[in-house]
Design an enzyme around this catalytic site. Sequence first.
Site, PDB file in Angstrom:
ATOM      1  N   PRO A   1       0.780  -1.239   0.000  1.00 34.35           N
ATOM      2  CA  PRO A   1       0.000   0.000   0.000  1.00 34.35           C
ATOM      3  C   PRO A   1       0.809   1.285   0.000  1.00 34.35           C
ATOM      4  O   PRO A   1       0.227   2.357  -0.150  1.00 34.35           O
ATOM      5  CB  PRO A   1      -0.835  -0.129   1.282  1.00 34.35           C
ATOM      6  CG  PRO A   1      -0.026  -1.007   2.167  1.00 34.35           C
ATOM      7  CD  PRO A   1       0.688  -1.964   1.280  1.00 34.35           C
TER       8      PRO A   1
ATOM      9  N   ASP B   1       2.632   1.523 -11.649  1.00 33.66           N
ATOM     10  CA  ASP B   1       1.419   2.324 -11.543  1.00 33.66           C
ATOM     11  C   ASP B   1       1.669   3.586 -10.718  1.00 33.66           C
ATOM     12  O   ASP B   1       2.662   3.685  -9.991  1.00 33.66           O
ATOM     13  CB  ASP B   1       0.303   1.519 -10.859  1.00 33.66           C
ATOM     14  CG  ASP B   1      -0.240   0.407 -11.737  1.00 33.66           C
ATOM     15  OD1 ASP B   1       0.006   0.457 -12.952  1.00 33.66           O
ATOM     16  OD2 ASP B   1      -0.901  -0.497 -11.199  1.00 33.66           O
TER      17      ASP B   1
ATOM     18  N   LYS C   1      -2.974   4.547 -14.253  1.00 30.63           N
ATOM     19  CA  LYS C   1      -4.282   5.096 -14.588  1.00 30.63           C
ATOM     20  C   LYS C   1      -4.706   5.998 -13.437  1.00 30.63           C
ATOM     21  O   LYS C   1      -4.617   5.610 -12.279  1.00 30.63           O
ATOM     22  CB  LYS C   1      -5.306   3.980 -14.801  1.00 30.63           C
ATOM     23  CG  LYS C   1      -4.920   3.004 -15.897  1.00 30.63           C
ATOM     24  CD  LYS C   1      -5.837   1.802 -15.906  1.00 30.63           C
ATOM     25  CE  LYS C   1      -5.389   0.793 -16.950  1.00 30.63           C
ATOM     26  NZ  LYS C   1      -4.028   0.271 -16.678  1.00 30.63           N
TER      27      LYS C   1
ATOM     28  N   GLY D   1       0.550  -1.354  -7.144  1.00 29.28           N
ATOM     29  CA  GLY D   1       0.245  -1.037  -5.763  1.00 29.28           C
ATOM     30  C   GLY D   1      -0.610  -2.119  -5.136  1.00 29.28           C
ATOM     31  O   GLY D   1      -1.419  -2.765  -5.796  1.00 29.28           O
ATOM     32  N   GLY D   2      -0.432  -2.337  -3.840  1.00 29.46           N
ATOM     33  CA  GLY D   2      -1.212  -3.351  -3.143  1.00 29.46           C
ATOM     34  C   GLY D   2      -0.867  -4.748  -3.612  1.00 29.46           C
ATOM     35  O   GLY D   2       0.298  -5.107  -3.778  1.00 29.46           O
ATOM     36  N   ASP D   3      -1.895  -5.554  -3.829  1.00 32.74           N
ATOM     37  CA  ASP D   3      -1.732  -6.909  -4.351  1.00 32.74           C
ATOM     38  C   ASP D   3      -2.246  -6.937  -5.789  1.00 32.74           C
ATOM     39  O   ASP D   3      -3.335  -6.428  -6.061  1.00 32.74           O
ATOM     40  CB  ASP D   3      -2.518  -7.914  -3.502  1.00 32.74           C
ATOM     41  CG  ASP D   3      -2.344  -9.335  -4.011  1.00 32.74           C
ATOM     42  OD1 ASP D   3      -1.436 -10.029  -3.534  1.00 32.74           O
ATOM     43  OD2 ASP D   3      -3.130  -9.744  -4.896  1.00 32.74           O
TER      44      ASP D   3
ATOM     45  N   ILE E   1      -5.880  -8.321  -6.445  1.00 33.73           N
ATOM     46  CA  ILE E   1      -7.042  -7.739  -5.770  1.00 33.73           C
ATOM     47  C   ILE E   1      -7.298  -6.370  -6.376  1.00 33.73           C
ATOM     48  O   ILE E   1      -6.614  -5.384  -6.055  1.00 33.73           O
ATOM     49  CB  ILE E   1      -6.835  -7.659  -4.244  1.00 33.73           C
ATOM     50  CG1 ILE E   1      -6.638  -9.059  -3.663  1.00 33.73           C
ATOM     51  CG2 ILE E   1      -8.021  -6.970  -3.567  1.00 33.73           C
ATOM     52  CD1 ILE E   1      -6.455  -9.103  -2.170  1.00 33.73           C
TER      53      ILE E   1
ATOM     54  N   THR F   1      -2.389  -6.036   0.351  1.00 35.73           N
ATOM     55  CA  THR F   1      -3.418  -5.211  -0.261  1.00 35.73           C
ATOM     56  C   THR F   1      -3.789  -4.045   0.649  1.00 35.73           C
ATOM     57  O   THR F   1      -3.609  -4.107   1.876  1.00 35.73           O
ATOM     58  CB  THR F   1      -4.658  -6.061  -0.581  1.00 35.73           C
ATOM     59  OG1 THR F   1      -5.571  -5.292  -1.348  1.00 35.73           O
ATOM     60  CG2 THR F   1      -5.339  -6.563   0.680  1.00 35.73           C
ATOM     61  N   ALA F   2      -4.317  -2.985   0.054  1.00 31.90           N
ATOM     62  CA  ALA F   2      -4.601  -1.757   0.798  1.00 31.90           C
ATOM     63  C   ALA F   2      -5.561  -1.992   1.955  1.00 31.90           C
ATOM     64  O   ALA F   2      -5.409  -1.409   3.034  1.00 31.90           O
ATOM     65  CB  ALA F   2      -5.162  -0.699  -0.152  1.00 31.90           C
TER      66      ALA F   2
ATOM     67  N   MET G   1     -11.144   2.532  -4.486  1.00 28.24           N
ATOM     68  CA  MET G   1     -11.508   3.442  -5.584  1.00 28.24           C
ATOM     69  C   MET G   1     -12.962   3.904  -5.455  1.00 28.24           C
ATOM     70  O   MET G   1     -13.699   3.981  -6.431  1.00 28.24           O
ATOM     71  CB  MET G   1     -11.290   2.745  -6.936  1.00 28.24           C
ATOM     72  CG  MET G   1      -9.854   2.316  -7.169  1.00 28.24           C
ATOM     73  SD  MET G   1      -9.631   1.226  -8.604  1.00 28.24           S
ATOM     74  CE  MET G   1     -10.283  -0.327  -7.972  1.00 28.24           C
TER      75      MET G   1
ATOM     76  N   GLY H   1      -2.761   5.618   2.856  1.00 28.92           N
ATOM     77  CA  GLY H   1      -2.531   4.700   3.965  1.00 28.92           C
ATOM     78  C   GLY H   1      -1.141   4.104   3.992  1.00 28.92           C
ATOM     79  O   GLY H   1      -0.579   3.762   2.954  1.00 28.92           O
TER      80      GLY H   1
END
Length: 471
Positions: free
Chosen positions: A224, A247, A269, A300-302, A305, A330-331, A382, A411
């Site tokens: 994250p 990203d 994006k 970012g994150g996983d 997911i 993941t976030a 999102m 976060g």
Amino acid sequence: MDYLPLFADIKQKPVLVVGGGDIAARKISLLRRAGAEVRVVAQALCAEVQALREVGAVQWIAEAFAPEQLDAVWLVIAATDDEALNARVSAEATARRIMANVVDDQPQCSFIFPSIVDRAPLVVAISSSGTAPVLARLLREKIEALLPQNLGQMASLAGEWRDKVKARFSKLSQRRRFWETAFNGRFASEVAAGNTLAAEAVLAAQLADPDASGGEIILVGAGPGDAGLLTLRGLQVMQQADVVLYDHLVSDAILELVRRDADLICVGKRAGAHSVPQEETNQLLVSLALKGKRVVRLKGGDPFIFGRGGEELQAAAAAGIPFQVVPGITAAAGATAYAGIPLTHRDHAQSALFITGHCRPDGEPIDWPSLARARQTLAIYMGTVKAADISAQLIAHGRDPQTPVAVIGRGTRQDQQVLTGTLQDLASLAQQAPAPALLVIGEVVNLHHQLAWFQHSVQASDRASAVVNLA
């Protein structure tokens, strides 16, 4: 150089340990890993050494030390709390030209134990020549983090193929180039993935056609934001990349960890800004890999997911390009943990749902009644743009307007912001939060004010609007 570094073969060779306590037990464990025949002299044995004795793993030959016990051994270790006895063991060993180590007494030692990174048959030893053992251990920890656990298997396979490579290439430079390619390419990746047969097939193909270059794609979850949450495997892969596609969600701190001479390409994006279409990203991944590049797709994150990682690997599979996946935090897991919000708690939430605020226009309708159930946590990715609609729909389908909510912006990063309030405040909170932001809805949010450890915030109801504590 104060000490000559040596690697001694002590398999099935007698080694004497004087002492039977916990420190002696640690040395015995190391000696047994190296295959030594351990003999112990001690007045009493600690539980660990006694257990080894009972199964025949060590020999307890005497309660008191005698010089003649050194006559048939290769090494001796003195590990007692009797300084005079330790000094005597060292002196008697020196007189017999036997290498001796006295634990925590460097002047009495003719050899010292280094800090060890064990990837047998590959072993790395670090020593400060006895001057700063804690520093040596700290360095060992750093090296442990950088060296993959599968290096030993890779070295063993290389040993099995060494004669074949020698037979194929007469020049040392050719053999060196072969192994450099193998250890930095698909052979290493297949070993890391546990595919021994595939790894050997890569070596065979490389022997047949040394000039052929085979690329691969590695999907890496960057977590994250906090670089400390990047997995060791992720770091190792990033250090081997030829090119990295990343990203906007990947933090600058993590990008700093990419190999310096790797090419960095942003394919992120972002709402309201120029975005790279997903199809273009897929094609770029494939085209770079087909050129023989090791391509890291950093997300970012996983990546699996709400990261569209599955779509990208489908493109790789369709093109016949080998790939692997390195998961990330993941976030929903990372950001809530840093905000002191447990996703589940037996008093507040028995389930947690991960939801995206962006859906395909032609997708299935959202099951709002299920999402509006109490005693569950909703983690919405999102979702800031549609926060007003999310709030309205949940309330309309039965969720209490006073349900606690949190919006966690950026976060796990140093500028993390946590805004808390109620479900009816969600839209205004989302407008204030910095991107990227995660929406959290559920009773567990009330625990934030008790469990927050990284950042703190106050209830929106305490002021006209949510107040963010940037401490």
